[in-house]
Design a protein around this motif. Sequence first.
Motif, PDB file in Angstrom:
ATOM      1  N   ASP A  13      52.339  68.181  58.501  1.00 45.78           N
ATOM      2  CA  ASP A  13      53.278  66.391  59.080  1.00 45.78           C
ATOM      3  C   ASP A  13      52.505  66.699  60.534  1.00 45.78           C
ATOM      4  O   ASP A  13      52.027  66.293  61.117  1.00 45.78           O
ATOM      5  CB  ASP A  13      53.712  65.833  58.787  1.00 45.78           C
ATOM      6  CG  ASP A  13      54.104  65.233  57.673  1.00 45.78           C
ATOM      7  OD1 ASP A  13      53.508  65.119  56.835  1.00 45.78           O
ATOM      8  OD2 ASP A  13      55.925  65.467  57.327  1.00 45.78           O
ATOM      9  N   ALA A  14      52.224  68.231  61.081  1.00 41.25           N
ATOM     10  CA  ALA A  14      52.728  68.394  62.410  1.00 41.25           C
ATOM     11  C   ALA A  14      50.729  68.456  62.268  1.00 41.25           C
ATOM     12  O   ALA A  14      50.703  67.971  63.741  1.00 41.25           O
ATOM     13  CB  ALA A  14      53.178  69.360  62.756  1.00 41.25           C
ATOM     14  N   ASP A  15      50.152  68.941  61.493  1.00 39.80           N
ATOM     15  CA  ASP A  15      49.068  69.122  61.646  1.00 39.80           C
ATOM     16  C   ASP A  15      48.640  67.141  61.355  1.00 39.80           C
ATOM     17  O   ASP A  15      47.187  67.322  62.951  1.00 39.80           O
ATOM     18  CB  ASP A  15      48.397  69.858  61.161  1.00 39.80           C
ATOM     19  CG  ASP A  15      48.638  70.400  60.665  1.00 39.80           C
ATOM     20  OD1 ASP A  15      48.942  71.939  62.196  1.00 39.80           O
ATOM     21  OD2 ASP A  15      48.322  71.845  59.937  1.00 39.80           O
ATOM     22  N   ALA A  16      48.971  66.961  61.542  1.00 42.24           N
ATOM     23  CA  ALA A  16      48.172  65.513  61.275  1.00 42.24           C
ATOM     24  C   ALA A  16      48.721  64.893  62.639  1.00 42.24           C
ATOM     25  O   ALA A  16      47.683  64.346  63.071  1.00 42.24           O
ATOM     26  CB  ALA A  16      48.738  64.578  60.325  1.00 42.24           C
ATOM     27  N   VAL A  17      49.472  64.793  63.167  1.00 40.01           N
ATOM     28  CA  VAL A  17      49.990  64.550  64.349  1.00 40.01           C
ATOM     29  C   VAL A  17      49.946  64.828  65.592  1.00 40.01           C
ATOM     30  O   VAL A  17      49.417  64.250  66.662  1.00 40.01           O
ATOM     31  CB  VAL A  17      51.656  64.343  64.268  1.00 40.01           C
ATOM     32  CG1 VAL A  17      52.356  65.441  64.456  1.00 40.01           C
ATOM     33  CG2 VAL A  17      51.699  62.661  65.116  1.00 40.01           C
ATOM     34  N   LEU A  18      48.958  66.092  65.301  1.00 42.46           N
ATOM     35  CA  LEU A  18      48.773  67.057  66.766  1.00 42.46           C
ATOM     36  C   LEU A  18      47.433  65.536  67.292  1.00 42.46           C
ATOM     37  O   LEU A  18      47.489  65.975  68.801  1.00 42.46           O
ATOM     38  CB  LEU A  18      48.244  67.923  66.551  1.00 42.46           C
ATOM     39  CG  LEU A  18      49.410  69.179  66.454  1.00 42.46           C
ATOM     40  CD1 LEU A  18      48.612  70.512  66.388  1.00 42.46           C
ATOM     41  CD2 LEU A  18      50.126  68.701  67.913  1.00 42.46           C
ATOM     42  N   PRO A  19      46.459  65.228  66.954  1.00 42.92           N
ATOM     43  CA  PRO A  19      44.810  64.602  67.807  1.00 42.92           C
ATOM     44  C   PRO A  19      45.913  63.342  67.776  1.00 42.92           C
ATOM     45  O   PRO A  19      45.577  63.196  69.081  1.00 42.92           O
ATOM     46  CB  PRO A  19      44.176  64.578  66.160  1.00 42.92           C
ATOM     47  CG  PRO A  19      44.328  65.335  65.152  1.00 42.92           C
ATOM     48  CD  PRO A  19      46.309  65.277  65.400  1.00 42.92           C
ATOM     49  N   GLU A  20      46.443  62.609  67.788  1.00 43.63           N
ATOM     50  CA  GLU A  20      47.203  61.257  68.561  1.00 43.63           C
ATOM     51  C   GLU A  20      47.875  61.432  69.570  1.00 43.63           C
ATOM     52  O   GLU A  20      47.956  60.929  70.373  1.00 43.63           O
ATOM     53  CB  GLU A  20      48.050  60.902  67.190  1.00 43.63           C
ATOM     54  CG  GLU A  20      48.628  59.634  67.797  1.00 43.63           C
ATOM     55  CD  GLU A  20      47.953  58.389  67.716  1.00 43.63           C
ATOM     56  OE1 GLU A  20      48.276  56.986  68.603  1.00 43.63           O
ATOM     57  OE2 GLU A  20      46.392  58.258  67.620  1.00 43.63           O
ATOM     58  N   LEU A  21      48.831  62.823  69.172  1.00 43.05           N
ATOM     59  CA  LEU A  21      49.953  63.572  70.205  1.00 43.05           C
ATOM     60  C   LEU A  21      48.877  63.527  71.861  1.00 43.05           C
ATOM     61  O   LEU A  21      48.873  63.445  72.491  1.00 43.05           O
ATOM     62  CB  LEU A  21      50.735  64.530  70.147  1.00 43.05           C
ATOM     63  CG  LEU A  21      51.143  65.525  70.365  1.00 43.05           C
ATOM     64  CD1 LEU A  21      52.561  64.299  71.159  1.00 43.05           C
ATOM     65  CD2 LEU A  21      52.111  66.201  69.987  1.00 43.05           C
ATOM     66  N   ARG A  22      47.224  64.447  70.979  1.00 42.13           N
ATOM     67  CA  ARG A  22      46.978  64.895  72.776  1.00 42.13           C
ATOM     68  C   ARG A  22      45.674  63.627  72.814  1.00 42.13           C
ATOM     69  O   ARG A  22      46.235  63.444  74.123  1.00 42.13           O
ATOM     70  CB  ARG A  22      45.486  65.842  71.910  1.00 42.13           C
ATOM     71  CG  ARG A  22      45.280  67.014  71.910  1.00 42.13           C
ATOM     72  CD  ARG A  22      44.148  67.844  71.349  1.00 42.13           C
ATOM     73  NE  ARG A  22      44.764  69.104  70.776  1.00 42.13           N
ATOM     74  CZ  ARG A  22      45.298  68.892  69.330  1.00 42.13           C
ATOM     75  NH1 ARG A  22      44.004  68.553  68.264  1.00 42.13           N
ATOM     76  NH2 ARG A  22      45.281  70.001  68.450  1.00 42.13           N
ATOM     77  N   ARG A  23      45.783  63.061  71.773  1.00 43.87           N
ATOM     78  CA  ARG A  23      44.896  61.718  73.020  1.00 43.87           C
ATOM     79  C   ARG A  23      45.774  60.736  73.585  1.00 43.87           C
ATOM     80  O   ARG A  23      45.701  59.999  74.634  1.00 43.87           O
ATOM     81  CB  ARG A  23      44.770  60.361  71.713  1.00 43.87           C
ATOM     82  CG  ARG A  23      43.960  59.108  71.768  1.00 43.87           C
ATOM     83  CD  ARG A  23      44.199  58.545  71.239  1.00 43.87           C
ATOM     84  NE  ARG A  23      45.408  57.751  70.531  1.00 43.87           N
ATOM     85  CZ  ARG A  23      45.778  56.700  71.388  1.00 43.87           C
ATOM     86  NH1 ARG A  23      45.038  56.480  72.083  1.00 43.87           N
ATOM     87  NH2 ARG A  23      47.024  56.438  70.799  1.00 43.87           N
ATOM     88  N   LEU A  24      47.187  60.787  72.904  1.00 41.54           N
ATOM     89  CA  LEU A  24      48.497  59.978  73.624  1.00 41.54           C
ATOM     90  C   LEU A  24      48.772  60.973  75.414  1.00 41.54           C
ATOM     91  O   LEU A  24      48.968  60.105  76.254  1.00 41.54           O
ATOM     92  CB  LEU A  24      50.119  59.560  73.239  1.00 41.54           C
ATOM     93  CG  LEU A  24      49.276  58.884  71.787  1.00 41.54           C
ATOM     94  CD1 LEU A  24      50.987  58.964  71.542  1.00 41.54           C
ATOM     95  CD2 LEU A  24      49.066  57.536  72.811  1.00 41.54           C
TER      96      LEU A  24
END
Length: 112
Positions: A13-24
């Motif tokens: 789950d964390a790996d999936a969220v990291l790109p969105e976290l970076r974008r934000l």
Amino acid sequence: MTDAKPQGAPAADADAVLPELRRLRDSIDNIDAALVHLLAERFKCTQQVGHLKARHSLPPADPAREAAQIARLRSLAEAARLDPDFAEKFLAFIVREVIRHHEAIAQEAGGD
């Protein structure tokens, strides 16, 4: 800022969220940069106001203008769904700094 995985989140789950976290976070960084540049421009203008006030022996503070600005900013904040109390505190902080600058300019002008 770090891209550490959120605590308590499964690794997948964390790996999936990291790109969105970076974008934000990239967007937040861009907004922070814009805020700094906007504040710099605002202070350039208020410095000019301070010199104008000093040349014409006007007081550094203008309570009527400040009250009108607070009301205006609170209304803008409400329309933008931003806490008006936060917006007022933010403006008060800026105005205190502007007045401090105006007082210094007035002292310099008086010392010529």
